[in-house]
Design an enzyme around this catalytic site. Structure first.
Site, PDB file in Angstrom:
ATOM      1  N   THR A  30      31.914  44.972 -11.561  1.00 31.64           N
ATOM      2  CA  THR A  30      32.363  45.678 -12.756  1.00 31.64           C
ATOM      3  C   THR A  30      31.675  47.025 -12.869  1.00 31.64           C
ATOM      4  O   THR A  30      30.551  47.206 -12.403  1.00 31.64           O
ATOM      5  CB  THR A  30      32.067  44.872 -14.038  1.00 31.64           C
ATOM      6  OG1 THR A  30      30.665  44.630 -14.130  1.00 31.64           O
ATOM      7  CG2 THR A  30      32.836  43.567 -14.069  1.00 31.64           C
ATOM      8  N   ASN A  32      30.029  49.063 -15.555  1.00 32.42           N
ATOM      9  CA  ASN A  32      29.461  48.947 -16.895  1.00 32.42           C
ATOM     10  C   ASN A  32      29.458  50.331 -17.516  1.00 32.42           C
ATOM     11  O   ASN A  32      28.946  51.277 -16.917  1.00 32.42           O
ATOM     12  CB  ASN A  32      28.034  48.397 -16.822  1.00 32.42           C
ATOM     13  CG  ASN A  32      28.012  46.988 -16.301  1.00 32.42           C
ATOM     14  OD1 ASN A  32      28.197  46.048 -17.030  1.00 32.42           O
ATOM     15  ND2 ASN A  32      27.793  46.846 -14.992  1.00 32.42           N
ATOM     16  N   GLU A  81      32.517  46.263 -19.868  1.00 33.16           N
ATOM     17  CA  GLU A  81      32.535  46.072 -18.415  1.00 33.16           C
ATOM     18  C   GLU A  81      33.977  46.006 -17.935  1.00 33.16           C
ATOM     19  O   GLU A  81      34.751  45.206 -18.436  1.00 33.16           O
ATOM     20  CB  GLU A  81      31.882  44.750 -18.032  1.00 33.16           C
ATOM     21  CG  GLU A  81      30.454  44.592 -18.461  1.00 33.16           C
ATOM     22  CD  GLU A  81      29.966  43.199 -18.130  1.00 33.16           C
ATOM     23  OE1 GLU A  81      29.315  43.044 -17.089  1.00 33.16           O
ATOM     24  OE2 GLU A  81      30.260  42.272 -18.907  1.00 33.16           O
TER      25      GLU A  81
END
Length: 133
Positions: A30, A32, A81
């Site tokens: 992901t 962030n 995320e």
């Protein structure tokens, strides 16, 4: 899956920051985001289908906005995320624009990483169906 009514056309902008890098260890890296806005005041915690704008290209993705209850952070803070589908680049420090398109599900706690992975696969499957419409 419901389409966002009052949230349609919600756009987040943020810098990609280092997280705990748990997503990449379970097959779902992901980005962030450090988001400078008051989005948390009106967006429900949960998983969303999104379009991510990076380097003049749009990508489909799924985004979690929430407290990551399965991983119980010591410092409880709202996280943003996004798992960008079909994307594999290092983008730390870069800015992303994320268009929130639809709500997939509420945030929830999972009893195991395996349960979380199964749900993430379902979330992506749901999002892909919606992206086709």
């Amino acid at each position: 899956m419901k389409v966002l009514d009052s949230y349609t056309q919600t756009i987040l902008r943020g810098e990609v920051i280092h997280g705990r890098q748990i997503g990449r260890t379970i097959g779902f890296p992901t980005a962030n985001l450090h988001v400078n806005s008051e989005v948390e005041s009106y967006l429900p915690k949960g998983v969303y289908g999104v379009k991510v704008h990076h380097d003049n290209t749009y990508y489909n993705g799924v985004m979690n906005i929430g407290m990551r209850p399965t991983f119980k952070d010591k410092k409880e803070a709202l996280s943003f995320e996004v798992h960008i589908l079909h994307f594999n680049q290092e983008i730390y420090g870069e800015q992303l624009k994320v268009d929130i398109l639809f709500f997939i599900r509420e945030e929830q706690t999972f009893n195991s990483i395996d349960q979380l992975v199964q749900q993430l696969n379902l979330d992506i499957e749901q999002a892909n169906k919606q992206f086709l419409h």
